[in-house]
Design a protein around this motif. Sequence first.
Motif, mmCIF file in Angstrom:
data_model
loop_
_atom_site.group_PDB
_atom_site.id
_atom_site.type_symbol
_atom_site.label_atom_id
_atom_site.label_comp_id
_atom_site.label_asym_id
_atom_site.label_seq_id
_atom_site.Cartn_x
_atom_site.Cartn_y
_atom_site.Cartn_z
ATOM 1 N N GLY A 74 3.311 -3.532 -11.894
ATOM 2 C CA GLY A 74 3.284 -4.976 -11.708
ATOM 3 C C GLY A 74 3.913 -5.495 -10.436
ATOM 4 N N VAL A 75 4.371 -4.604 -9.566
ATOM 5 C CA VAL A 75 4.998 -5.034 -8.321
ATOM 6 C C VAL A 75 3.921 -5.201 -7.242
ATOM 7 N N PRO A 76 3.792 -6.384 -6.655
ATOM 8 C CA PRO A 76 2.801 -6.578 -5.592
ATOM 9 C C PRO A 76 3.214 -5.852 -4.309
ATOM 10 N N VAL A 77 2.235 -5.344 -3.587
ATOM 11 C CA VAL A 77 2.489 -4.634 -2.343
ATOM 12 C C VAL A 77 1.317 -4.862 -1.401
ATOM 13 N N THR A 78 1.585 -4.862 -0.098
ATOM 14 C CA THR A 78 0.502 -4.880 0.883
ATOM 15 C C THR A 78 0.471 -3.555 1.630
ATOM 16 N N LEU A 79 -0.712 -3.202 2.112
ATOM 17 C CA LEU A 79 -0.904 -2.018 2.947
ATOM 18 C C LEU A 79 -1.552 -2.437 4.251
ATOM 19 N N LYS A 80 -1.115 -1.858 5.333
ATOM 20 C CA LYS A 80 -1.780 -2.068 6.614
ATOM 21 C C LYS A 80 -3.243 -1.674 6.473
ATOM 22 N N GLU A 81 -4.128 -2.426 7.098
ATOM 23 C CA GLU A 81 -5.559 -2.189 6.856
ATOM 24 C C GLU A 81 -6.053 -0.831 7.317
ATOM 25 N N ASP A 115 1.358 4.566 -9.698
ATOM 26 C CA ASP A 115 2.658 4.130 -10.208
ATOM 27 C C ASP A 115 2.677 2.656 -10.595
ATOM 28 N N GLY A 116 1.494 2.035 -10.674
ATOM 29 C CA GLY A 116 1.391 0.698 -11.239
ATOM 30 C C GLY A 116 1.503 -0.458 -10.283
ATOM 31 N N ALA A 117 1.702 -0.199 -8.991
ATOM 32 C CA ALA A 117 1.807 -1.295 -8.029
ATOM 33 C C ALA A 117 0.467 -2.010 -7.895
ATOM 34 N N ILE A 118 0.530 -3.272 -7.525
ATOM 35 C CA ILE A 118 -0.673 -4.081 -7.332
ATOM 36 C C ILE A 118 -0.865 -4.318 -5.839
ATOM 37 N N ILE A 119 -1.891 -3.707 -5.257
ATOM 38 C CA ILE A 119 -2.199 -3.932 -3.843
ATOM 39 C C ILE A 119 -2.984 -5.235 -3.765
ATOM 40 N N PHE A 120 -2.245 -6.335 -3.562
ATOM 41 C CA PHE A 120 -2.873 -7.655 -3.629
ATOM 42 C C PHE A 120 -3.531 -8.057 -2.308
ATOM 43 N N ALA A 121 -3.217 -7.343 -1.213
ATOM 44 C CA ALA A 121 -3.815 -7.651 0.085
ATOM 45 C C ALA A 121 -3.563 -6.493 1.032
ATOM 46 N N LYS A 122 -4.348 -6.448 2.081
ATOM 47 C CA LYS A 122 -4.078 -5.570 3.214
ATOM 48 C C LYS A 122 -3.447 -6.448 4.307
ATOM 49 N N THR A 123 -2.924 -5.806 5.351
ATOM 50 C CA THR A 123 -2.329 -6.577 6.447
ATOM 51 C C THR A 123 -2.999 -6.212 7.767
ATOM 52 N N THR A 124 -2.933 -7.133 8.703
ATOM 53 C CA THR A 124 -3.685 -7.050 9.946
ATOM 54 C C THR A 124 -3.085 -6.058 10.942
ATOM 55 N N GLY A 168 5.897 -11.395 -0.884
ATOM 56 C CA GLY A 168 6.184 -10.198 -1.659
ATOM 57 C C GLY A 168 7.300 -9.392 -1.024
ATOM 58 N N THR A 169 7.681 -8.303 -1.702
ATOM 59 C CA THR A 169 8.848 -7.528 -1.280
ATOM 60 C C THR A 169 8.517 -6.201 -0.617
ATOM 61 N N LEU A 170 7.295 -5.701 -0.803
ATOM 62 C CA LEU A 170 6.956 -4.368 -0.295
ATOM 63 C C LEU A 170 5.740 -4.420 0.622
ATOM 64 N N HIS A 171 5.910 -3.877 1.828
ATOM 65 C CA HIS A 171 4.820 -3.820 2.807
ATOM 66 C C HIS A 171 4.868 -2.456 3.478
ATOM 67 N N ILE A 172 3.708 -1.822 3.604
ATOM 68 C CA ILE A 172 3.640 -0.483 4.188
ATOM 69 C C ILE A 172 2.830 -0.539 5.477
ATOM 70 N N GLY A 173 3.432 -0.040 6.556
ATOM 71 C CA GLY A 173 2.752 0.031 7.841
ATOM 72 C C GLY A 173 2.553 1.471 8.270
ATOM 73 N N THR A 174 2.036 1.648 9.476
ATOM 74 C CA THR A 174 1.917 2.983 10.066
ATOM 75 C C THR A 174 2.528 2.952 11.457
ATOM 76 N N ASP A 175 2.898 4.144 11.952
ATOM 77 C CA ASP A 175 3.729 4.224 13.157
ATOM 78 C C ASP A 175 3.412 5.513 13.900
ATOM 79 N N ILE A 176 2.863 5.379 15.140
ATOM 80 C CA ILE A 176 2.609 6.557 15.973
ATOM 81 C C ILE A 176 3.390 6.502 17.284
#
Length: 461
Positions: A74-81, A115-124, A168-176
């Motif tokens: 039930g925890v909302p999270v975003t992922l980088k697109e 693990d039950g998280a809700i990916i409610f959106a992607k990020t730009t 929301g509280t959780l956002h996942i990005g990528t890093d090179i």
Amino acid sequence: MTDFSELNTRALLQAYASGDVTPSEYMAWLIERVKRVEPKINALYAFKPEESMKQADASTLRWKKGETCGPLDGVPVTLKELIATVGDPVPLGTAASDKTPATEDAPTAARLKEDGAIIFAKTTCPDYGMLSSGLSTFHHLSRNPWDLTQNPGGSSAGAASAGAAGLGTLHIGTDIGGSVRLPAGWTGLFGFKPTLGRIPIFPYYTGRSAGPMTRTVDDAVMVMPTITKPDWRDATSVNYEVLDWNVPAADVRGMKIGLMLDAGCGMDAEPEVREAVISAAKRFEAEGAQIIEIGPVLKREWLDGLDIFWRARFWGTMLKLTDEKRKTILPYIYEWAKTGGDADPLDVVKGFDATLAMRDTCAAAFQQVDVILSPVNPNVSYPAEWASPTNDPHKPFEHIAFTMPWNMGEQPACSINCGFSTSGIPIGLQIVAPRFEDLKVIALAKAYENWRGPITNWPEF
């Protein structure tokens, strides 16, 4: 409607468990917040309020029955697109890309869903994720919530904007080369790039990592057990370990801490940045650490060599496109990459070899110190419409000299806020530890966060 903006991930899960808040209530609040804030910052892609609400309602029933499906239920999270989610196109930030929906979830998306998280959106992100900017030919221009005229950085631009704006509280990005830490630094977030391969990623590439971007260290701690779970698709991933990410704050007494204020090339750290980082180092010293000024791990020829290598690589990608498609690429990126087609093949090889040279110097740096402190971003800020801090495609990497070497060396590193400029823009402190000592970075970040205290002036909308 109740304001849930002060809840971090741990508190949110505790509220779910006690019944004080349901996932449905929190998601309804978050959707309303997104609708109010998103038009101002342009952080999101593939926002799905109806689908997210259905998932939240299902999670609410599971919590009531005591049958949760995972630690993040039930925890909302975003992922980088750039991180694929089944059914959604992966536009790579550019109008030139194919928009065919992904047929499977990337590792991070798969683990979060399990693990039950809700990916409610992607990020730009910007075109091909190759800018430290919120500028894109596909997405709307992402802006820094601290000052909407300024850039959030990138390439995890939307994640930074969403985190700073409290979507929301959780956002996942990528890093090179710094794409988690750089925007985290400019927006006041905690951005964590773990040891290469600690978080499985696909597609993988030299130096490419995923990592959390959150308002607090503890938020990142809550998501790391999920996103570090193994996935066979990442051939660069490290052997999976069940780590206790909830480590106590570090006791720094007797620790040898390197202070790197000169990146060796690129933009010099501006006075306000330098002063904030020195002040942070002095706090470590006051707590019992020995601060040792150290030299850079990067040379001009290596940064230029990597530039040539990446130009050639991306020009090869662009040659697969039609002329019509190539014309839709951001001119800054197109001009930058096109010169790679004229590069001497030996120079391209030397450019790749520079990644190995950086790996050597990064490893050697820890033969004299336990950890390293440095600036994250050399400059305070730059306009939202710019493609990079220099806005010059002939000088594209002048701002990544403090961050990029640790991608090539594979060390864990983070950005944590260590102050604000006179203009009100956050300033990031980078903490770097030897390979595989991810928990040391977390423990040191917790210690500094405790000394600094919470950020209480997050942007309001």
